[in-house]
Write a protein that holds these residues in place. Structure first.
Motif, PDB file in Angstrom:
ATOM      1  N   GLU A  19      10.335  -8.873   5.132  1.00  0.00           N
ATOM      2  CA  GLU A  19       9.048  -8.993   4.472  1.00  0.00           C
ATOM      3  C   GLU A  19       8.363  -7.624   4.461  1.00  0.00           C
ATOM      4  OE1 GLU A  19       4.879 -11.343   5.184  1.00  0.00           O
ATOM      5  OE2 GLU A  19       6.735 -12.254   5.882  1.00  0.00           O
ATOM      6  N   LYS A  20       7.721  -7.311   3.360  1.00  0.00           N
ATOM      7  CA  LYS A  20       7.018  -6.034   3.249  1.00  0.00           C
ATOM      8  C   LYS A  20       5.762  -6.071   4.106  1.00  0.00           C
ATOM      9  CE  LYS A  20       8.488  -5.228  -1.492  1.00  0.00           C
ATOM     10  NZ  LYS A  20       8.033  -5.037  -2.874  1.00  0.00           N
ATOM     11  N   PRO A  21       5.378  -4.918   4.665  1.00  0.00           N
ATOM     12  CA  PRO A  21       4.118  -4.853   5.413  1.00  0.00           C
ATOM     13  C   PRO A  21       2.951  -5.215   4.495  1.00  0.00           C
ATOM     14  CG  PRO A  21       5.439  -2.891   5.813  1.00  0.00           C
ATOM     15  CD  PRO A  21       6.107  -3.653   4.707  1.00  0.00           C
ATOM     16  N   ARG A  22       1.993  -5.965   5.043  1.00  0.00           N
ATOM     17  CA  ARG A  22       0.834  -6.410   4.271  1.00  0.00           C
ATOM     18  C   ARG A  22      -0.346  -5.483   4.537  1.00  0.00           C
ATOM     19  NH1 ARG A  22       3.265 -10.702   6.649  1.00  0.00           N
ATOM     20  NH2 ARG A  22       1.847 -10.519   8.391  1.00  0.00           N
ATOM     21  N   ILE A  23      -0.984  -5.026   3.455  1.00  0.00           N
ATOM     22  CA  ILE A  23      -2.150  -4.151   3.553  1.00  0.00           C
ATOM     23  C   ILE A  23      -3.303  -4.806   2.805  1.00  0.00           C
ATOM     24  CG2 ILE A  23      -3.135  -1.906   2.976  1.00  0.00           C
ATOM     25  CD1 ILE A  23      -0.310  -0.741   3.120  1.00  0.00           C
ATOM     26  N   LEU A  24      -4.456  -4.862   3.454  1.00  0.00           N
ATOM     27  CA  LEU A  24      -5.672  -5.375   2.834  1.00  0.00           C
ATOM     28  C   LEU A  24      -6.643  -4.217   2.692  1.00  0.00           C
ATOM     29  CD1 LEU A  24      -7.569  -7.615   1.824  1.00  0.00           C
ATOM     30  CD2 LEU A  24      -8.158  -8.062   4.228  1.00  0.00           C
ATOM     31  N   ILE A  25      -7.106  -3.983   1.464  1.00  0.00           N
ATOM     32  CA  ILE A  25      -8.054  -2.907   1.189  1.00  0.00           C
ATOM     33  C   ILE A  25      -9.411  -3.549   0.925  1.00  0.00           C
ATOM     34  CG2 ILE A  25      -8.629  -0.960  -0.296  1.00  0.00           C
ATOM     35  CD1 ILE A  25      -5.609  -0.938  -1.075  1.00  0.00           C
ATOM     36  N   ILE A  26     -10.425  -3.131   1.691  1.00  0.00           N
ATOM     37  CA  ILE A  26     -11.768  -3.689   1.555  1.00  0.00           C
ATOM     38  C   ILE A  26     -12.743  -2.557   1.271  1.00  0.00           C
ATOM     39  CG2 ILE A  26     -13.605  -4.985   2.687  1.00  0.00           C
ATOM     40  CD1 ILE A  26     -11.418  -6.150   4.551  1.00  0.00           C
ATOM     41  N   ASP A  27     -13.455  -2.683   0.165  1.00  0.00           N
ATOM     42  CA  ASP A  27     -14.484  -1.705  -0.184  1.00  0.00           C
ATOM     43  C   ASP A  27     -15.355  -2.320  -1.259  1.00  0.00           C
ATOM     44  OD1 ASP A  27     -14.728   1.572   0.296  1.00  0.00           O
ATOM     45  OD2 ASP A  27     -15.727   0.833  -1.505  1.00  0.00           O
ATOM     46  N   ASN A  28     -16.612  -1.918  -1.329  1.00  0.00           N
ATOM     47  CA  ASN A  28     -17.483  -2.448  -2.374  1.00  0.00           C
ATOM     48  C   ASN A  28     -17.279  -1.726  -3.711  1.00  0.00           C
ATOM     49  OD1 ASN A  28     -18.620  -0.068  -1.558  1.00  0.00           O
ATOM     50  ND2 ASN A  28     -20.720  -0.836  -1.513  1.00  0.00           N
ATOM     51  N   ASN A  29     -16.498  -0.667  -3.722  1.00  0.00           N
ATOM     52  CA  ASN A  29     -16.198   0.077  -4.952  1.00  0.00           C
ATOM     53  C   ASN A  29     -14.891  -0.446  -5.550  1.00  0.00           C
ATOM     54  OD1 ASN A  29     -15.250   1.985  -6.831  1.00  0.00           O
ATOM     55  ND2 ASN A  29     -16.382   3.624  -5.827  1.00  0.00           N
ATOM     56  N   ARG A  30     -14.999  -1.227  -6.615  1.00  0.00           N
ATOM     57  CA  ARG A  30     -13.825  -1.845  -7.234  1.00  0.00           C
ATOM     58  C   ARG A  30     -12.832  -0.813  -7.780  1.00  0.00           C
ATOM     59  NH1 ARG A  30     -14.765  -7.320  -7.751  1.00  0.00           N
ATOM     60  NH2 ARG A  30     -16.948  -7.912  -7.651  1.00  0.00           N
ATOM     61  N   ASP A  31     -13.332   0.289  -8.286  1.00  0.00           N
ATOM     62  CA  ASP A  31     -12.430   1.323  -8.812  1.00  0.00           C
ATOM     63  C   ASP A  31     -11.556   1.896  -7.700  1.00  0.00           C
ATOM     64  OD1 ASP A  31     -13.412   1.041 -11.397  1.00  0.00           O
ATOM     65  OD2 ASP A  31     -14.936   2.595 -11.113  1.00  0.00           O
TER      66      ASP A  31
END
Length: 71
Positions: A19-31
């Motif tokens: 399984e590929k490593p899971r990354i969650l990106i959190i930011d209020n800037n959608r771009d």
């Protein structure tokens, strides 16, 4: 005498059976979250999610249990 030294800064490719490593990106800037997600997915080494709202980010983190969270 000229020497060329190449460095491999990325980890080795993930085998298809793992399984590929899971990354969650959190930011209020959608771009930002979209460009970071696309850049990481382009390597083919990671499964990437992006969130821009705190409530959904918390729910997504609990659901997918990421290996890395980028804030």
């Amino acid at each position: 005498m000229n020497r060329i030294i190449e460095a491999d800064l990325l980890p080795p490719p993930v085998e298809e059976t793992k399984e590929k490593p899971r990354i969650l990106i959190i930011d209020n800037n959608r771009d930002f979250t979209l460009s970071a997600k696309l850049g990481l997915e382009r390597t083919g080494r990671y499964s990437v999610w992006e969130e821009n709202e705190p409530v959904t980010a918390h729910q997504t983190a609990q659901r997918i249990k990421p290996d890395l969270i980028l804030l």
